[in-house]
Design a protein around this motif. Structure first.
Motif, mmCIF file in Angstrom:
data_model
loop_
_atom_site.group_PDB
_atom_site.id
_atom_site.type_symbol
_atom_site.label_atom_id
_atom_site.label_comp_id
_atom_site.label_asym_id
_atom_site.label_seq_id
_atom_site.Cartn_x
_atom_site.Cartn_y
_atom_site.Cartn_z
ATOM 1 N N GLU A 67 0.824 -1.217 0.000
ATOM 2 C CA GLU A 67 0.000 0.000 0.000
ATOM 3 C C GLU A 67 0.855 1.262 0.000
ATOM 4 N N ILE A 68 1.919 1.258 0.798
ATOM 5 C CA ILE A 68 2.811 2.420 0.864
ATOM 6 C C ILE A 68 3.477 2.662 -0.486
ATOM 7 N N LEU A 69 3.952 1.585 -1.119
ATOM 8 C CA LEU A 69 4.570 1.718 -2.442
ATOM 9 C C LEU A 69 3.579 2.311 -3.443
ATOM 10 N N GLN A 70 2.336 1.848 -3.382
ATOM 11 C CA GLN A 70 1.306 2.380 -4.277
ATOM 12 C C GLN A 70 1.032 3.859 -3.990
ATOM 13 N N GLU A 71 0.830 4.178 -2.728
ATOM 14 C CA GLU A 71 0.509 5.559 -2.346
ATOM 15 C C GLU A 71 1.619 6.535 -2.730
ATOM 16 N N GLN A 72 2.867 6.131 -2.504
ATOM 17 C CA GLN A 72 3.994 7.021 -2.792
ATOM 18 C C GLN A 72 4.489 6.907 -4.229
ATOM 19 N N GLN A 73 3.883 6.001 -4.975
ATOM 20 C CA GLN A 73 4.201 5.780 -6.385
ATOM 21 C C GLN A 73 5.696 5.550 -6.608
ATOM 22 N N VAL A 74 6.252 4.651 -5.800
ATOM 23 C CA VAL A 74 7.645 4.243 -5.969
ATOM 24 C C VAL A 74 7.681 2.741 -6.216
ATOM 25 N N PRO A 75 8.584 2.284 -7.068
ATOM 26 C CA PRO A 75 8.592 0.870 -7.421
ATOM 27 C C PRO A 75 9.375 -0.034 -6.474
ATOM 28 N N GLN A 76 10.108 0.555 -5.514
ATOM 29 C CA GLN A 76 10.901 -0.272 -4.620
ATOM 30 C C GLN A 76 11.150 0.435 -3.291
ATOM 31 N N ALA A 77 11.566 -0.367 -2.324
ATOM 32 C CA ALA A 77 11.955 0.172 -1.020
ATOM 33 C C ALA A 77 13.266 -0.493 -0.611
ATOM 34 N N ILE A 78 14.072 0.265 0.102
ATOM 35 C CA ILE A 78 15.324 -0.263 0.635
ATOM 36 C C ILE A 78 15.034 -0.806 2.032
ATOM 37 N N VAL A 79 15.465 -2.039 2.281
ATOM 38 C CA VAL A 79 15.255 -2.671 3.580
ATOM 39 C C VAL A 79 16.458 -2.340 4.465
ATOM 40 N N LYS A 80 16.154 -1.792 5.625
ATOM 41 C CA LYS A 80 17.201 -1.374 6.556
ATOM 42 C C LYS A 80 16.821 -1.858 7.946
ATOM 43 N N ASP A 81 17.716 -2.596 8.581
ATOM 44 C CA ASP A 81 17.498 -3.087 9.940
ATOM 45 C C ASP A 81 18.670 -2.664 10.813
ATOM 46 N N ASN A 82 18.355 -2.096 11.969
ATOM 47 C CA ASN A 82 19.384 -1.630 12.901
ATOM 48 C C ASN A 82 20.390 -0.694 12.232
ATOM 49 N N GLY A 83 19.893 0.155 11.329
ATOM 50 C CA GLY A 83 20.743 1.139 10.675
ATOM 51 C C GLY A 83 21.595 0.605 9.541
ATOM 52 N N VAL A 84 21.420 -0.675 9.192
ATOM 53 C CA VAL A 84 22.230 -1.297 8.148
ATOM 54 C C VAL A 84 21.325 -1.723 6.990
ATOM 55 N N VAL A 85 21.743 -1.398 5.771
ATOM 56 C CA VAL A 85 20.987 -1.826 4.588
ATOM 57 C C VAL A 85 21.121 -3.337 4.459
ATOM 58 N N THR A 86 19.962 -4.005 4.394
ATOM 59 C CA THR A 86 19.966 -5.466 4.292
ATOM 60 C C THR A 86 19.338 -5.976 3.013
ATOM 61 N N GLY A 87 18.766 -5.077 2.214
ATOM 62 C CA GLY A 87 18.175 -5.543 0.972
ATOM 63 C C GLY A 87 17.345 -4.495 0.274
ATOM 64 N N LEU A 88 16.709 -4.947 -0.782
ATOM 65 C CA LEU A 88 15.824 -4.119 -1.591
ATOM 66 C C LEU A 88 14.621 -4.975 -1.945
ATOM 67 N N ILE A 89 13.435 -4.415 -1.841
ATOM 68 C CA ILE A 89 12.233 -5.136 -2.240
ATOM 69 C C ILE A 89 11.470 -4.270 -3.227
ATOM 70 N N SER A 90 11.015 -4.885 -4.294
ATOM 71 C CA SER A 90 10.286 -4.146 -5.321
ATOM 72 C C SER A 90 8.817 -4.545 -5.325
ATOM 73 N N MET A 91 8.022 -3.714 -5.948
ATOM 74 C CA MET A 91 6.610 -4.037 -6.086
ATOM 75 C C MET A 91 6.465 -5.341 -6.882
ATOM 76 N N GLU A 92 7.350 -5.533 -7.849
ATOM 77 C CA GLU A 92 7.329 -6.771 -8.629
ATOM 78 C C GLU A 92 7.590 -7.977 -7.732
ATOM 79 N N ASP A 93 8.521 -7.854 -6.776
ATOM 80 C CA ASP A 93 8.793 -8.951 -5.834
ATOM 81 C C ASP A 93 7.528 -9.329 -5.064
ATOM 82 N N ILE A 94 6.817 -8.307 -4.599
ATOM 83 C CA ILE A 94 5.596 -8.546 -3.818
ATOM 84 C C ILE A 94 4.540 -9.226 -4.684
ATOM 85 N N LEU A 95 4.348 -8.714 -5.888
ATOM 86 C CA LEU A 95 3.359 -9.302 -6.794
ATOM 87 C C LEU A 95 3.703 -10.751 -7.143
ATOM 88 N N GLU A 96 4.988 -11.022 -7.351
ATOM 89 C CA GLU A 96 5.392 -12.390 -7.671
ATOM 90 C C GLU A 96 5.141 -13.348 -6.517
#
Length: 108
Positions: A67-96
């Motif tokens: 929902e956030i990706l749709q609302e902000q019209q961005v195709p991906q988000a950067i995953v960050k845990d404890n201040g460290v980048v741990t990955g990237l997730i795209s809308m395509e990943d979610i749909l798949e």
């Protein structure tokens, strides 16, 4: 600029995260089309064409993130845990995850 061109050429990604000088923090997302348009216009400041970054955490509920990706019209988000980048997730990943593999001629 040569190294950025090489990244786009080698990977065929349409967008890549750009890190700060320390290599720890992502300062924006660079779109391939914007980058090549910048070069065609004889410009060289990628900071002017970077898109904002949407950050999330690995424990984010996937339906909420979608929902956030749709609302902000961005195709991906950067995953960050404890201040460290741990990955990237795209809308395509979610749909798949919901509907199965999406055949994309640009996926490798």
């Amino acid at each position: 600029m040569k190294s950025i061109k090489q990244i786009f050429f080698d990977s065929n990604y349409s967008r890549v995260p750009v890190f700060d000088e320390s290599g720890r923090d992502i300062i924006g997302i660079l779109y391939r089309a914007d980058f090549y348009e910048m070069l065609l216009n004889n410009k060289d400041d990628i900071h002017k064409i970077l898109k904002p970054v949407l950050f999330t955490t690995s424990d984010k509920v996937i339906s909420d993130l979608f929902e956030i990706l749709q609302e902000q019209q961005v195709p991906q988000a950067i995953v960050k845990d404890n201040g460290v980048v741990t990955g990237l997730i795209s809308m395509e990943d979610i749909l798949e995850e919901l509907v199965g593999e999406i055949d994309d001629k640009y996926d490798f």
